[in-house]
Scaffold this motif. Structure first.
Motif, mmCIF file in Angstrom:
data_model
loop_
_atom_site.group_PDB
_atom_site.id
_atom_site.type_symbol
_atom_site.label_atom_id
_atom_site.label_comp_id
_atom_site.label_asym_id
_atom_site.label_seq_id
_atom_site.Cartn_x
_atom_site.Cartn_y
_atom_site.Cartn_z
ATOM 1 N N TYR A 213 0.793 -0.927 0.166
ATOM 2 C CA TYR A 213 -0.425 -0.113 0.402
ATOM 3 C C TYR A 213 0.826 1.114 -0.137
ATOM 4 C CZ TYR A 213 -3.746 3.056 0.595
ATOM 5 O OH TYR A 213 -4.821 4.231 1.011
ATOM 6 N N GLN A 214 1.610 1.269 0.726
ATOM 7 C CA GLN A 214 2.526 2.654 1.003
ATOM 8 C C GLN A 214 3.322 2.652 -0.534
ATOM 9 O OE1 GLN A 214 3.737 4.900 3.748
ATOM 10 N NE2 GLN A 214 3.600 5.511 2.006
ATOM 11 N N ILE A 217 1.018 4.395 -2.901
ATOM 12 C CA ILE A 217 0.699 5.994 -2.187
ATOM 13 C C ILE A 217 2.065 6.523 -2.546
ATOM 14 C CG2 ILE A 217 0.703 7.466 -0.745
ATOM 15 C CD1 ILE A 217 -1.924 5.245 -0.920
ATOM 16 N N LEU B 108 6.242 9.893 2.097
ATOM 17 C CA LEU B 108 6.011 10.547 1.071
ATOM 18 C C LEU B 108 6.909 11.964 1.251
ATOM 19 C CD1 LEU B 108 2.317 10.760 0.837
ATOM 20 C CD2 LEU B 108 3.881 9.570 -0.570
ATOM 21 N N GLU B 109 7.105 12.157 1.951
ATOM 22 C CA GLU B 109 8.175 13.719 2.187
ATOM 23 C C GLU B 109 9.692 13.327 1.693
ATOM 24 O OE1 GLU B 109 7.915 16.827 1.993
ATOM 25 O OE2 GLU B 109 5.438 16.426 2.759
ATOM 26 N N ASN C 36 7.014 22.607 8.601
ATOM 27 C CA ASN C 36 6.486 21.350 8.785
ATOM 28 C C ASN C 36 5.814 20.243 9.726
ATOM 29 O OD1 ASN C 36 8.489 21.221 6.529
ATOM 30 N ND2 ASN C 36 10.591 20.386 7.947
ATOM 31 N N THR C 231 -8.084 3.566 7.762
ATOM 32 C CA THR C 231 -7.305 3.053 9.138
ATOM 33 C C THR C 231 -6.409 3.670 9.221
ATOM 34 O OG1 THR C 231 -6.250 0.919 7.016
ATOM 35 C CG2 THR C 231 -8.689 1.364 7.547
ATOM 36 N N GLU C 233 -3.619 2.742 9.731
ATOM 37 C CA GLU C 233 -2.625 2.446 7.643
ATOM 38 C C GLU C 233 -2.406 3.119 6.959
ATOM 39 O OE1 GLU C 233 -2.640 -0.887 5.736
ATOM 40 O OE2 GLU C 233 -0.901 -0.758 5.508
ATOM 41 N N GLU C 234 -3.866 2.947 6.371
ATOM 42 C CA GLU C 234 -3.923 4.125 4.859
ATOM 43 C C GLU C 234 -3.552 5.815 5.689
ATOM 44 O OE1 GLU C 234 -7.698 4.003 4.400
ATOM 45 O OE2 GLU C 234 -7.990 2.065 3.282
ATOM 46 N N ALA C 237 0.590 6.438 5.449
ATOM 47 C CA ALA C 237 0.823 6.209 4.544
ATOM 48 C C ALA C 237 0.797 7.303 3.582
ATOM 49 C CB ALA C 237 0.608 5.244 3.475
ATOM 50 N N LYS C 238 -1.020 8.134 3.656
ATOM 51 C CA LYS C 238 -0.768 9.122 2.639
ATOM 52 C C LYS C 238 -0.009 10.861 3.745
ATOM 53 C CE LYS C 238 -4.641 8.231 0.746
ATOM 54 N NZ LYS C 238 -5.986 8.187 0.776
ATOM 55 N N THR C 239 0.802 10.698 4.796
ATOM 56 C CA THR C 239 0.788 11.551 5.081
ATOM 57 C C THR C 239 1.044 12.498 4.713
ATOM 58 O OG1 THR C 239 -0.153 10.631 7.704
ATOM 59 C CG2 THR C 239 1.140 12.283 7.332
ATOM 60 N N ASP C 240 1.686 13.384 4.859
ATOM 61 C CA ASP C 240 2.582 14.149 4.471
ATOM 62 C C ASP C 240 2.832 15.883 5.097
ATOM 63 O OD1 ASP C 240 1.137 15.176 0.947
ATOM 64 O OD2 ASP C 240 0.525 15.750 2.933
ATOM 65 N N TYR C 241 3.297 16.406 4.448
ATOM 66 C CA TYR C 241 3.879 17.477 5.069
ATOM 67 C C TYR C 241 2.732 18.989 4.832
ATOM 68 C CZ TYR C 241 7.863 16.110 8.162
ATOM 69 O OH TYR C 241 8.903 15.906 9.239
ATOM 70 N N PHE C 243 3.619 22.127 4.783
ATOM 71 C CA PHE C 243 4.710 22.440 3.189
ATOM 72 C C PHE C 243 5.510 21.108 2.383
ATOM 73 C CE2 PHE C 243 6.872 24.757 0.928
ATOM 74 C CZ PHE C 243 8.721 24.605 1.245
ATOM 75 N N PRO C 244 5.361 21.388 1.230
ATOM 76 C CA PRO C 244 4.890 21.978 0.008
ATOM 77 C C PRO C 244 3.315 21.317 -0.407
ATOM 78 C CG PRO C 244 6.858 20.125 -0.372
ATOM 79 C CD PRO C 244 6.172 20.125 0.593
ATOM 80 N N ARG C 245 3.110 20.413 -0.006
ATOM 81 C CA ARG C 245 1.999 19.937 -0.921
ATOM 82 C C ARG C 245 0.894 20.564 -0.250
ATOM 83 N NH1 ARG C 245 0.051 16.305 -3.584
ATOM 84 N NH2 ARG C 245 0.446 15.016 -4.748
ATOM 85 N N ILE C 247 0.455 23.705 0.985
ATOM 86 C CA ILE C 247 0.355 25.137 0.658
ATOM 87 C C ILE C 247 0.269 24.977 -0.934
ATOM 88 C CG2 ILE C 247 1.936 27.601 0.214
ATOM 89 C CD1 ILE C 247 3.194 26.212 2.427
#
Lengths: 328, 310, 370
Positions: A213-214, A217, B108-109, C36, C231, C233-234, C237-241, C243-245, C247
């Protein structure tokens, strides 16, 4: 997760792909729309909201709109800019479909997106739209018109005649509004589900993606980063600068809708001044006028002479020479 | 090296406990004391002067354990933590925790190219939002700054009131002004007119007719050098004050500006004072009946060359 | 020890300036802490409305300041100076129309932002204070719309304000005082214009900036709420900061809103009616579109009479706002998934549909006024 994949309804698929695709293409389409508006290439009257929705949903409306406009005589606006805009929307939509569909395939279907996915999905959805939307338009127009007239006649009944205007408006609106909205939502869901079915069949032919999954993504996330960043960003900025320059040139300096108080006067070009012609004209006029003056003076002298004949010859000498006509 | 929290503390004779706290001096930002656990028999505050050597896990003291035990017990209430007091840059100077506390990058970062791409993309879009409105805003603000000139003739009086040659006579007149959306109003202005003798006229014109042009360079009017009437703008070319015709004790009859004492002779030439150029002559028409008309012009004050502004 | 002379990349001038400031101020760490911020579940388009509102406010402030270069808030020149901007100043019509449609965009985005927060349950503990400050900000945005509307001093402006202030007069106890305070007298005139101007241009902007700062600070203290389903896990997996996304998404949102406002400015540039006069003549007063639903509500017979008008204009809206304010304290259920909060979902739909219904009714009602 596998269950979710199997049981994902066509409507969910359709919505999950169409909604992001519409919004992905919109910023670029809007930039051109603003430019065309500034250049005066398109005009919208009351149906601006509808025009916006048509533009937003251009993957499915691109062929449906001309059919509706010509076949059903229903206009959203005027100007060559509208056709131009929808033509420009085509490559934008193909790209948007590509980005969104590849994301969807990786994350939700866990399948490898095939090549040319954007193009495939675009022409298939445009086809579905071209057939489905005019039918939807017809049905909604008919249902709305019928509902409105039904509700009007409902209020002709004695029982309801006494209801005051404001209440009546809201009740009528609530009734025909809900009917029309319900039918609209239903038809839209059917349309979206058709598109979803089409996408699902495209997915069935695709290879499964083997990553966890990761990694999936991360794949679709990094897909959005171009391989040559410098080129893409320079091209984007350059295009933006060119469009801005066009905008500056096209933007009307003063309001296109002036108020009665301050309408700019029509500037009439001064007729060209031809000196020789003017001189000749003036000379002729002077000659005419002098002749007239001479004639008048003569008449006056003759009249005086007549009068004086009666008054004796002694005065005749005074009236001898009429004064020489002076040139003005 | 700074003593680390939880390090063992050893006196010359034996180990007495661990570092439980560290005290920092708020002004010098240096560690002043360590607080030792004393293995349960009451914490003691030990000055850094007693410290012989410091390693990552051990603090060695140069005194005996008995001396440390003899110190008064540590009073926690006399202190606050570094989170409860604002001392600039203090955290940067303190390295008393053994090791670090870390937070992982989200998956992702981890891609630096991705971060730089979206940062640059954001800057590009921001720039492209501002750019289309920059030019309209500039033009908008500049609208009243460069006005076209009004080259209309104004009747200001009759030369009959000039009794002598080469004497400055002030003619006051009213000019109609309409500014933007304001209703039309009148402002009072004045010019100085001279009936010049040929000698003075020669000094004014210096052998050439005086040509006046509009902003595009087209000639508007020419003052012929043989017409004896000269009109000077009522504003002093130094800084725009209104000047007078006066009797000067040395220079005789002159134009004199009271603001900074610029002095001009009858032909407008600068005799004394800070004026950068002679008096500004205006287009003038005198009819057979003696009616004077001028075109009202104003010129930039304080410059050597004559630059028309109104 | 011999140091080999390795040609190292010299820091550029900008890097030197940044290092200079960083030594003294901790710039890099501050920047890192601001930017961040992990957004659980990843950056989302649904989250852009807050930043978009900030952008719209900045654009309104900018266009507003530009308008003030030529506009004068006096009863004898307000109309003439506004017409001057529209007809004589280069691109004045465009900047004024942008300012006008920008206010519409602000109201639309405020509704969108409030709806997003409501549907995501992001008003629940520990975010109660952010919600309350947000409601105050909502009131300020409405205040901006109301006060700005008067400034052109044409028939529409004058009479919409007169009617609006009369409605506020119906507030019990304080109503007459408030109405006289706003009008600067018993009837609208120069005093009204001056007061509305200073409120619109000084008081409300200061209040908005202060409260928006507080709103952001409280938001940072609580952290983003994130998605209401998925979940762990989901989500991870998708977590980001931020900045930059996020923003970047924010700025694309801003670009879309900017283009939309420009398009509206071209579609319907501002056209004034005749200058305000004490006699409305043929003109039927009407408030801005975002007050139309209240306006229409007051036409219903159940709200007729003094008590009825009080009920419809003050009591009902007041009670609704009080309900919204109390919301984080009465709704203690930590569930944030909107599909598992039927009362919330149905409530939201009912409110939105009612507002839409009465707004459209007001527009239809125009035909019936003569």
């Amino acid at each position: 997760m596998a269950d979710e994949r199997e049981s994902m309804s066509p409507t969910k698929i359709g919505l999950g792909v169409l909604w992001p695709t519409f919004w992905t293409g919109l910023p670029i389409k809007l930039a051109f729309a603003v430019l065309f508006l500034a250049m005066g290439l398109m005009h919208f009257e009351g149906r601006l909201g509808l025009a916006f929705l048509m533009l937003l949903a251009s993957p499915v409306t691109v062929f449906a709109l001309p059919i509706i406009t010509m076949g059903l005589e229903s206009h959203i606006g005027e100007g060559v800019g509208i056709a131009l805009l929808f033509m420009i929307a085509i490559p934008i939509d193909v790209w948007a479909f590509g980005v969104v569909a590849r994301t969807f395939f990786l994350e939700k279907f866990r399948k490898e997106p095939p090549d040319g996915l954007g193009m495939t999905l675009w022409w298939k959805s445009a086809l579905v739209g071209a057939v489905f939307l005019p039918i939807l338009w017809l049905i909604i127009s008919t249902v709305t018109a019928t509902a409105i007239s039904m509700v009007h006649s409902l209020f002709e009944i004695e029982l309801f005649k006494g209801i005051p205007v404001a209440e009546r408006i809201s009740i009528e609106l609530a009734i025909w509004g809900s009917i029309a909205s319900l039918v609209l939502i239903l038809l839209l869901l059917i349309g979206i589900s058709l598109v979803g079915r089409m996408i699902r069949s495209t997915a069935e032919a695709a290879q499964p993606a083997s990553d966890n999954y990761q990694r999936l993504i991360t794949r679709w996330d990094l897909m959005r980063v171009p391989s040559d960043q410098g080129l893409m960003l320079t091209a984007l900025t350059g295009t933006g600068v060119v469009l801005s320059l066009l905008f500056w040139a096209a933007l009307p300096v003063t309001t296109p809708h002036p108020h009665e108080c301050c309408k700019k006067p029509e500037v009439k070009a001064q007729p060209p001044f031809k000196p020789l012609e003017a001189l000749n004209k003036d000379e002729k006029m002077i000659a005419q006028l002098s002749a007239q003056v001479e004639a008048l003076e003569q008449k006056k002298a003759e009249a005086e002479a007549e009068k004086d004949k009666g008054k004796g010859k002694a005065k005749a000498g005074k009236e001898s020479a009429p004064p020489a006509p002076k040139k003005p | 090296m700074q003593p680390k929290l939880k390090s063992k503390v050893r006196c010359t004779d034996r180990e007495i406990g661990e570092v439980t706290k560290v005290v920092v001096d708020p002004l010098s930002h240096e560690i002043s004391h360590i607080v030792v656990s004393m293995n349960g028999s009451g914490e003691r505050q030990v000055a850094m002067g007693h410290v012989q050597a410091v390693t990552d896990s051990v603090v060695e003291l140069r005194t005996q354990s008995a001396d440390i035990l003899a110190l008064p017990p540590f009073k926690r209430d006399d202190y606050v933590t570094t989170h409860e007091v604002e001392i600039a840059h203090l955290e940067e100077k303190l390295h008393v925790t053994p090791g670090e506390v870390l937070v992982p990058f989200p998956e992702l970062e981890k891609n630096v190219k991705r971060r730089t791409f979206f940062m640059n993309f954001t800057h590009a879009i921001g720039f492209l939002i501002g750019l289309p409105i920059a030019f309209p805003i500039l033009r908008y603000l500049m609208k009243p700054m460069y006005q076209p000139f009004d080259n209309g003739w104004l009747k200001i009086g009759n030369v009959g009131k000039i009794k002598q040659d080469d004497i400055g006579v002030q003619f006051k007149y009213k000019k109609k002004v309409k500014e933007a959306y304001m209703p039309e109003s009148e402002i009072e202005k004045n010019v100085w007119i001279l009936k010049a003798t040929p000698a003075v006229l020669e000094k004014v014109y210096q052998g050439k007719d005086m040509e006046f042009r509009d902003a595009a360079g087209k000639p508007v009017w020419t003052n012929k050098k043989d017409i004896p009437y000269v009109a000077f703008s009522g504003k002093c070319p130094h800084l725009g004050c209104g000047y007078k015709w006066r009797q000067h004790k040395v220079l005789g009859q002159v134009f004199l500006c009271p603001c900074h004492l610029s002095i001009y002779d009858a032909s407008g030439k600068v005799l004394d004072g800070p004026a950068p150029r002679p008096l500004d002559a205006l287009p003038i028409k005198v009819s057979a009946a003696g009616e004077v008309e001028i075109i009202d012009m104003e010129f930039k004050a304080g410059t050597k060359s004559q630059i028309r502004i109104i | 020890m011999e140091q080999p002379s390795i040609p190292s990349t010299q820091p550029t001038a900008i890097e030197k300036v940044i290092a200079f400031i960083d030594e003294r101020v901790g710039l890099k760490q501050m920047q890192a802490k601001m930017l961040n911020e992990p957004v659980p579940g990843g950056s989302r388009w649904a989250y852009v409305f807050g930043s978009v509102l900030l952008f719209i406010f900045i654009m309104q402030a900018l266009t507003g300041i530009l308008l003030m270069f030529y506009y004068v808030p006096t009863a004898d020149h307000a109309y003439a100076s506004t017409q001057y901007i529209i007809h004589d100043v280069d691109y004045g019509w465009f900047l004024l129309s942008y300012h006008f449609w920008g206010s519409t965009a602000m109201v639309v985005c405020v509704f969108a932002h409030m709806s997003q927060v409501f549907l995501w349950g992001a008003y629940k503990s520990p975010r109660e204070m952010i919600w309350l400050v947000g409601l105050a900000l909502f009131g300020i945005v409405m205040g901006f719309g109301f006060t700005g509307y008067l400034l052109p001093w044409d028939q529409r402006a004058y009479w919409a304000t007169t009617v609006g202030v009369e409605i506020m007069d119906k507030t019990p106890l304080l109503g007459d005082f408030m109405a006289r305070f706003l009008k600067g007298g018993p009837t609208p005139g120069q005093m009204t214009l001056s007061r509305f101007f200073v409120i619109h241009v000084m008081i409300l902007p200061a209040a908005l900036m202060g409260l928006a700062g507080l709103h952001l600070f409280l938001f940072r203290a609580a952290g983003p709420a994130g998605p209401f389903r998925g979940t762990p896990e989901e989500i991870r997996a998708k977590t980001d900061y931020f900045f930059p996304r996020q923003i970047w998404k924010d700025i694309v949102g801003m670009a879309v809103v900017f283009a939309s406002i420009c398009a509206l400015a071209f579609w319907e540039p501002v056209v004034l009616l005749e200058e305000a006069t004490p006699d409305p003549g043929d003109y039927h007063p009407e408030p801005e579109w975002y007050f139309l639903f209240l306006f229409q509500l007051l036409r219903l017979k159940i709200f007729a009479g003094e008590f009825g008008q009080f009920l419809g204009a003050i009591a009902l809206p007041g009670a609704f706002m009080a309900l919204l304010a109390a919301l984080p304290f009465i709704d203690r259920d930590p569930e944030r998934n909107i599909f598992k909060r039927p009362i919330a979902l149905i409530g939201w739909i009912v409110v939105m549909v009612s507002i839409l219904l009465f707004t459209v009714s007001a527009i239809i009602n125009r035909e019936f006024l003569d």
